[in-house]
Design a protein around this motif. Structure first.
Motif, PDB file in Angstrom:
ATOM      1  N   ALA A  55       0.517  -1.160   0.339  1.00 27.98           N
ATOM      2  CA  ALA A  55       0.141  -0.134   0.342  1.00 27.98           C
ATOM      3  C   ALA A  55       0.924   1.290  -0.290  1.00 27.98           C
ATOM      4  O   ALA A  55       0.588   2.016  -0.886  1.00 27.98           O
ATOM      5  CB  ALA A  55      -1.006  -0.136   1.047  1.00 27.98           C
ATOM      6  N   PRO A  56       1.845   1.493   0.906  1.00 27.54           N
ATOM      7  CA  PRO A  56       2.637   2.707   1.100  1.00 27.54           C
ATOM      8  C   PRO A  56       2.936   2.563  -0.494  1.00 27.54           C
ATOM      9  O   PRO A  56       3.798   3.507  -0.732  1.00 27.54           O
ATOM     10  CB  PRO A  56       3.387   2.549   2.007  1.00 27.54           C
ATOM     11  N   LEU A  57       4.016   1.238  -0.872  1.00 24.91           N
ATOM     12  CA  LEU A  57       4.658   2.069  -2.562  1.00 24.91           C
ATOM     13  C   LEU A  57       3.263   2.300  -3.681  1.00 24.91           C
ATOM     14  O   LEU A  57       3.888   2.855  -4.154  1.00 24.91           O
ATOM     15  CB  LEU A  57       5.075   0.613  -2.952  1.00 24.91           C
ATOM     16  N   ARG A  58       2.483   1.547  -3.494  1.00 26.88           N
ATOM     17  CA  ARG A  58       1.662   2.003  -4.187  1.00 26.88           C
ATOM     18  C   ARG A  58       1.254   3.595  -4.199  1.00 26.88           C
ATOM     19  O   ARG A  58       0.975   4.666  -4.514  1.00 26.88           O
ATOM     20  CB  ARG A  58      -0.152   1.503  -3.871  1.00 26.88           C
ATOM     21  N   GLU A  59       0.841   4.233  -3.063  1.00 21.30           N
ATOM     22  CA  GLU A  59       0.707   5.692  -2.714  1.00 21.30           C
ATOM     23  C   GLU A  59       1.663   6.366  -3.251  1.00 21.30           C
ATOM     24  O   GLU A  59       1.478   7.638  -3.720  1.00 21.30           O
ATOM     25  CB  GLU A  59       0.847   6.075  -0.987  1.00 21.30           C
ATOM     26  N   ALA A  60       3.186   5.903  -3.011  1.00 27.18           N
ATOM     27  CA  ALA A  60       4.189   6.281  -3.349  1.00 27.18           C
ATOM     28  C   ALA A  60       4.560   6.469  -5.093  1.00 27.18           C
ATOM     29  O   ALA A  60       5.539   7.248  -6.004  1.00 27.18           O
ATOM     30  CB  ALA A  60       5.793   6.029  -3.130  1.00 27.18           C
ATOM     31  N   GLY A  61       3.392   5.857  -5.808  1.00 24.27           N
ATOM     32  CA  GLY A  61       3.596   6.276  -7.074  1.00 24.27           C
ATOM     33  C   GLY A  61       4.942   5.210  -7.488  1.00 24.27           C
ATOM     34  O   GLY A  61       4.998   4.876  -9.081  1.00 24.27           O
ATOM     35  N   LEU A  62       5.119   3.808  -6.894  1.00 25.45           N
ATOM     36  CA  LEU A  62       5.834   2.730  -7.496  1.00 25.45           C
ATOM     37  C   LEU A  62       5.153   1.827  -7.893  1.00 25.45           C
ATOM     38  O   LEU A  62       5.424   1.263  -9.501  1.00 25.45           O
ATOM     39  CB  LEU A  62       6.553   2.128  -6.374  1.00 25.45           C
ATOM     40  N   LEU A  63       4.242   1.680  -7.141  1.00 24.52           N
ATOM     41  CA  LEU A  63       3.395   0.018  -7.902  1.00 24.52           C
ATOM     42  C   LEU A  63       1.984   1.484  -8.444  1.00 24.52           C
ATOM     43  O   LEU A  63       1.468   2.765  -7.907  1.00 24.52           O
ATOM     44  CB  LEU A  63       2.587  -0.796  -7.409  1.00 24.52           C
ATOM     45  N   THR A  64       0.902   0.161  -9.524  1.00 25.95           N
ATOM     46  CA  THR A  64      -0.809   0.437  -9.134  1.00 25.95           C
ATOM     47  C   THR A  64      -1.362  -0.737  -8.794  1.00 25.95           C
ATOM     48  O   THR A  64      -0.816  -1.890  -9.192  1.00 25.95           O
ATOM     49  CB  THR A  64      -0.931   1.149 -10.812  1.00 25.95           C
ATOM     50  N   SER A  65      -2.603  -1.249  -8.025  1.00 32.63           N
ATOM     51  CA  SER A  65      -2.898  -1.958  -7.985  1.00 32.63           C
ATOM     52  C   SER A  65      -4.981  -1.391  -8.950  1.00 32.63           C
ATOM     53  O   SER A  65      -5.423  -0.880  -8.768  1.00 32.63           O
ATOM     54  CB  SER A  65      -3.424  -2.353  -6.979  1.00 32.63           C
ATOM     55  N   THR A  66      -5.545  -2.904  -9.588  1.00 40.08           N
ATOM     56  CA  THR A  66      -6.143  -2.734  -9.880  1.00 40.08           C
ATOM     57  C   THR A  66      -7.668  -3.875  -9.041  1.00 40.08           C
ATOM     58  O   THR A  66      -6.499  -5.260  -8.854  1.00 40.08           O
ATOM     59  CB  THR A  66      -6.568  -3.356 -11.478  1.00 40.08           C
ATOM     60  N   PRO A  67      -8.846  -3.368  -7.980  1.00 39.73           N
ATOM     61  CA  PRO A  67      -9.135  -4.001  -7.405  1.00 39.73           C
ATOM     62  C   PRO A  67     -10.120  -5.185  -7.918  1.00 39.73           C
ATOM     63  O   PRO A  67     -10.100  -4.711  -9.711  1.00 39.73           O
ATOM     64  CB  PRO A  67      -9.940  -3.346  -6.508  1.00 39.73           C
ATOM     65  N   GLY A  68     -10.380  -6.583  -7.750  1.00 34.15           N
ATOM     66  CA  GLY A  68     -11.210  -7.972  -8.616  1.00 34.15           C
ATOM     67  C   GLY A  68     -10.717  -8.568  -8.617  1.00 34.15           C
ATOM     68  O   GLY A  68      -9.373  -8.885  -8.362  1.00 34.15           O
ATOM     69  N   ALA A  69     -12.091  -9.861  -8.571  1.00 34.37           N
ATOM     70  CA  ALA A  69     -11.061 -11.473  -9.260  1.00 34.37           C
ATOM     71  C   ALA A  69      -9.481 -10.623 -11.118  1.00 34.37           C
ATOM     72  O   ALA A  69      -9.382 -11.826 -10.636  1.00 34.37           O
ATOM     73  CB  ALA A  69     -12.200 -11.694  -9.652  1.00 34.37           C
TER      74      ALA A  69
END
Length: 90
Positions: A55-69
């Motif tokens: 989560a912190p890596l996503r907030e820092a813009g290093l990663l993205t996540s897509t929810p769902g199956a």
């Protein structure tokens, strides 16, 4: 026994490396989404722990996540631009 912070750092580095390799090699799909379950199996921790660490890596813009199956995680930056001291601070 390892401290929670050092364990989180190890999981973060492992997952970042895993994601960097997910789009490399013959037959790989660049930018492929990798699910938390796959990442958890790779690191031998729970998917919940993987999500908390990332989560912190996503907030820092290093990663993205897509929810769902059919969702998952992927890198947003060139792996060569990720510094370990940045991961440690996050």
């Amino acid at each position: 026994m390892a401290s929670p912070q050092s364990t989180q750092f190890a999981v973060a580095v492992h997952v970042l490396t895993y994601l960097a390799g997910a789009g490399a090699g013959p037959g790989a799909q660049p930018g492929r989404l990798v699910g938390a379950t796959e990442l958890a199996a790779s690191t031998q921790v729970t998917a919940v722990h993987v999500r908390r660490v990332l989560a912190p890596l996503r907030e820092a813009g290093l990663l993205t996540s897509t929810p769902g199956a059919h969702g998952g995680w992927r890198l947003l930056v060139d792996p060569a631009d990720i510094r370990l001291d940045t991961v440690w601070r996050l």
